[in-house]
Motif scaffolding. Structure first.
Motif, PDB file in Angstrom:
ATOM      1  N   UNK A   1      13.023  27.198  14.302  1.00 42.92           N
ATOM      2  CA  UNK A   1      12.991  27.694  15.711  1.00 42.92           C
ATOM      3  C   UNK A   1      14.709  27.777  15.660  1.00 42.92           C
ATOM      4  N   UNK A   2      15.550  26.903  15.232  1.00 46.70           N
ATOM      5  CA  UNK A   2      16.849  26.780  15.524  1.00 46.70           C
ATOM      6  C   UNK A   2      17.612  28.126  15.011  1.00 46.70           C
TER       7      UNK A   2
ATOM      8  N   UNK B   1      22.815  32.164  10.551  1.00 53.23           N
ATOM      9  CA  UNK B   1      23.145  31.510   9.499  1.00 53.23           C
ATOM     10  C   UNK B   1      23.768  30.172   9.290  1.00 53.23           C
ATOM     11  N   UNK B   2      24.366  29.801  10.531  1.00 49.34           N
ATOM     12  CA  UNK B   2      24.931  28.298  10.683  1.00 49.34           C
ATOM     13  C   UNK B   2      23.925  27.246  10.881  1.00 49.34           C
TER      14      UNK B   2
ATOM     15  N   UNK C   1      25.604  29.497   5.087  1.00 49.38           N
ATOM     16  CA  UNK C   1      24.323  28.516   5.246  1.00 49.38           C
ATOM     17  C   UNK C   1      24.716  27.284   4.301  1.00 49.38           C
ATOM     18  N   UNK C   2      25.789  27.541   3.642  1.00 48.37           N
ATOM     19  CA  UNK C   2      26.172  26.044   2.999  1.00 48.37           C
ATOM     20  C   UNK C   2      27.531  25.643   3.737  1.00 48.37           C
TER      21      UNK C   2
ATOM     22  N   UNK D   1      33.648  22.199   8.499  1.00 45.11           N
ATOM     23  CA  UNK D   1      32.332  21.873   8.524  1.00 45.11           C
ATOM     24  C   UNK D   1      31.912  20.514   7.910  1.00 45.11           C
ATOM     25  N   UNK D   2      32.602  20.180   6.928  1.00 43.75           N
ATOM     26  CA  UNK D   2      32.060  18.690   6.309  1.00 43.75           C
ATOM     27  C   UNK D   2      32.614  17.743   7.432  1.00 43.75           C
TER      28      UNK D   2
END
Lengths: 442, 442
Positions: free
Chosen positions: B400-401, B413-414, B254-255, B279-280
């Motif tokens: 929704x996502x 969680x993404x 989640x982060x 991810x960054x």
């Protein structure tokens, strides 16, 4: 035909037969599919002992509805079958007038006990313990002990661990049922009991208690009063709920919400909104500082308008970089892996990580905007230098703030993504505009 | 004088006496304060049975160091004392050459078993189970059963639940030690065993297994192969670790990080950086779309420069509002409280909450910027209308996502704060500039 259908068609006898094939937990789950008007009808189909097992598994609304629809005698029957912690849980959720009605049907002794339980602070050891534990005396032989358990064990929450007390109920030792079974009949309890006992106080916080369970791999823990007299035990099934609940609270705080114990789908819109608005307001007002910074540099923006285009990327990347660090530190602290004394280790790690991440991001970004977007060289340089220092500062701030919160006796979980983002935004912008003024000579 | 000091001053005998006053877990904790060179020295002070208990509690580096410093016989002694799941855990963490060395000293039977365990997929029932369970036959009387447990129980991970199998090791029933103790000696096991058994398969995922523990308040669960033959059991202490681990993974995802099982302080800077950079980068590049939007509306910004000042507030508030919703939905899904079929309920709730939150935020913001900051009426109106719709859209998208991710078999969680922020940013800006063009007639 499934049970819900049988009930809808009023085939109650068949429904009952079908019900008896399931365990209490699956039956309770089935109740979720029932209309409120059928709930009591189906509940009354259950035999007495099954009724109380199912009752503890139902949700709050259905419990309240049932209690208000059945007779006082039926209520007493159910509550008599529950362990003390379950009784108190049920009572705490019911409207005051219903609780009064129930307590009227309870013996004076049990009423006193219930009142004592209702007075323990929320989330304390006292409020989650139960009083149905197996008690032994140290002068007993194993044979005596097993006979004593056989006589009294049926009402106990667990007999897997037995508690040895003196005449003043002071806890002297514990002995596992395994040890009892593996020992010879004539051995004395005092010779096999463990006197090195992990125990907690009625007033200890549930989070601390959960930590003890994890640390020592316990399945039960004794709860004592200030004189070390045994007053109850806590079993691991309640601890699992607490572990989930504490993690949920952290998730909620970290997303800038006031924690809410109720399930999302069972919470009404007003309550959901109430838990979210305060933080949204606080953060919205804080974000205006960021706006003020932009306003202050209006002239810079007006002379090089393209600079505005990179503001979202800078702000978002700074926020994300900071949230990553704060999330890891907050979670590490929640699991007891990171302590205040580790502050410098955290700073060291974040400095290292942020330099690597900052370099990679800046280089990729430079290549992209200089060669692909054909942005002016010095503008691209401004963006990338700002990006590098934003990432470094964001990660160090993200790593330190949760520890600082702890130091100030605040919950580290509030120092998460939203707050970090707001703080890092301002820093990113000041850096950005200062570097722009310097590099572009505006 | 404390133990660490005694060891530093080489008073090993006194240190040993001091050590023996503590339990294995506290001793293991004490090891964390030792220099690596003292670790083996102190470890050798421990009596044989204590040594293996302490060994399982040590961290990976110390275990590896000890294994590489002690003799093969000493290693075998330790591993013989461990339950199968602990043995496998230890082996999995050791370098391949050390594992080889250890397996050479193990009997063929045990070696086969170990190899079988090492082949179960990560996070499967097989990989977390242990094989030391109490086994009974249904023709036994309670007296036979207790005698059998007394003879074999010492090596079992737990005897609190006993497993009844036929001659082909097919699981036929379970009986708790409590039931055995409370029953008369001449009763047959088959008459008191429960045949309605909650069990899992060796290939079931640990998250699913943890759900079964929570749902049915279990303390152990039997693990069977595809022919329903009992191959092992899983105990609740391992489940607690899994619950923590799954929550930690969610926090990390989640982060916007790749999950990392190792403790933060024990992970090196390169690994930490590796888990964060991808991810960054993805989010940085996505954020450039937001930049493109600003670039597209360059003219609008140039004619009413004050509009730029409200961009951070709009973006941050939209991001925060969306993260709140996605966090609640992601956590609700992780706890099994929200399912795909609840999608419309979620949309309904988020619509309600967002209208309330949006109204409150817009009104407060209007009062602040129009009356305090003396911003032009129509600019203030533009900001507040945009704010309202941004909050509403952010919350619905946030709700929704995660459900959409689940539908697409992705980890919900993404769909958390960072991604939601990036998406909502673009929407907020398009709304903002469109409303500005329309209201301010630019």
């Amino acid at each position: 035909m499934n049970i819900v259908e049988l009930i809808k068609e009023k085939k109650l006898l068949e429904a009952k037969q079908e019900l008896m094939k399931h365990n209490a937990i699956d039956i309770a789950q089935l109740f979720e599919e029932l209309e409120m008007e059928d709930v009591v009808k189906v509940f009354r189909l259950l035999p007495k002992d099954m009724a109380s097992d199912v009752f503890t598994e139902l949700d709050r609304d259905q419990r309240a509805h049932i209690v208000q629809s059945i007779t006082d005698v039926e209520i007493s029957n159910i509550l008599d079958d529950l362990y003390m912690d379950e009784t108190v849980d049920v009572l705490e959720e019911l409207p005051a007038n219903v609780v009064k009605k129930i307590l009227k049907n309870t013996s004076q002794d049990r009423r006193n006990l219930i009142n004592q339980f209702l007075n323990y602070p929320d989330s304390s050891g006292g409020s989650i313990m139960t009083i149905e534990y197996a008690d032994l005396k140290k002068e007993m032989t194993v044979k005596d002990a097993l006979a004593h358990i056989k006589k009294t064990g049926i009402d106990k929450a667990t007999i897997n661990t037995c508690y040895v007390m003196d005449d003043n109920r002071k806890l002297e030792g514990i002995v596992s049922i395994r040890k009892l079974i593996l020992s010879d009949f004539d051995v004395l309890i005092k010779d096999i009991m463990t006197t090195e006992i992990i125990y907690v106080n009625t007033l200890d916080d549930q989070e601390y208690i959960a930590e003890q369970f994890k640390k020592y791999d316990l399945t039960t823990i004794p709860v004592t009063d200030n004189e070390k007299r045994l007053v109850g035990i806590i079993t691991i099934d309640d601890i699992i709920d607490i572990i989930d609940q504490e993690a949920t609270e952290d998730f909620q705080r970290m997303a800038a919400m006031e924690p809410n114990e109720e399930e999302y789908l069972k919470t009404n819109v007003w309550t959901l909104a109430k838990h979210r608005i305060i933080w949204l307001l606080v953060l919205m007002i804080s974000a205006t500082f960021t706006g003020n910074i932009i306003q202050k540099y209006e002239e810079v923006l007006q002379s090089v308008v393209i600079l505005a285009a990179f503001i979202p990327m800078l702000m978002d990347t700074g926020g994300n970089a900071g949230s990553q660090s704060s999330t890891l530190v907050i979670r590490g602290m929640a699991l007891g892996e990171i302590q205040l004394k580790d502050t410098f280790k955290v700073i060291g790690k974040e400095l290292g990580v942020s330099v690597i991440a900052g370099l990679v991001l800046s280089v990729v970004n430079f290549l992209r905007i200089y060669f692909l977007q054909k942005v002016d060289f010095f503008v691209a340089l401004t963006v990338c230098i700002s990006l590098f220092f934003t990432v470094v500062l964001a990660k160090i701030i993200g790593g330190i703030l949760p520890l600082a919160a702890k130091k100030l006796k605040l919950d580290p979980a509030i120092m998460a993504s939203p707050l970090i983002t707001t703080i890092v935004d301002s820093i990113a912008l000041i850096l950005y505009f200062s570097i722009a003024v310097w590099l572009l000579g505006i």
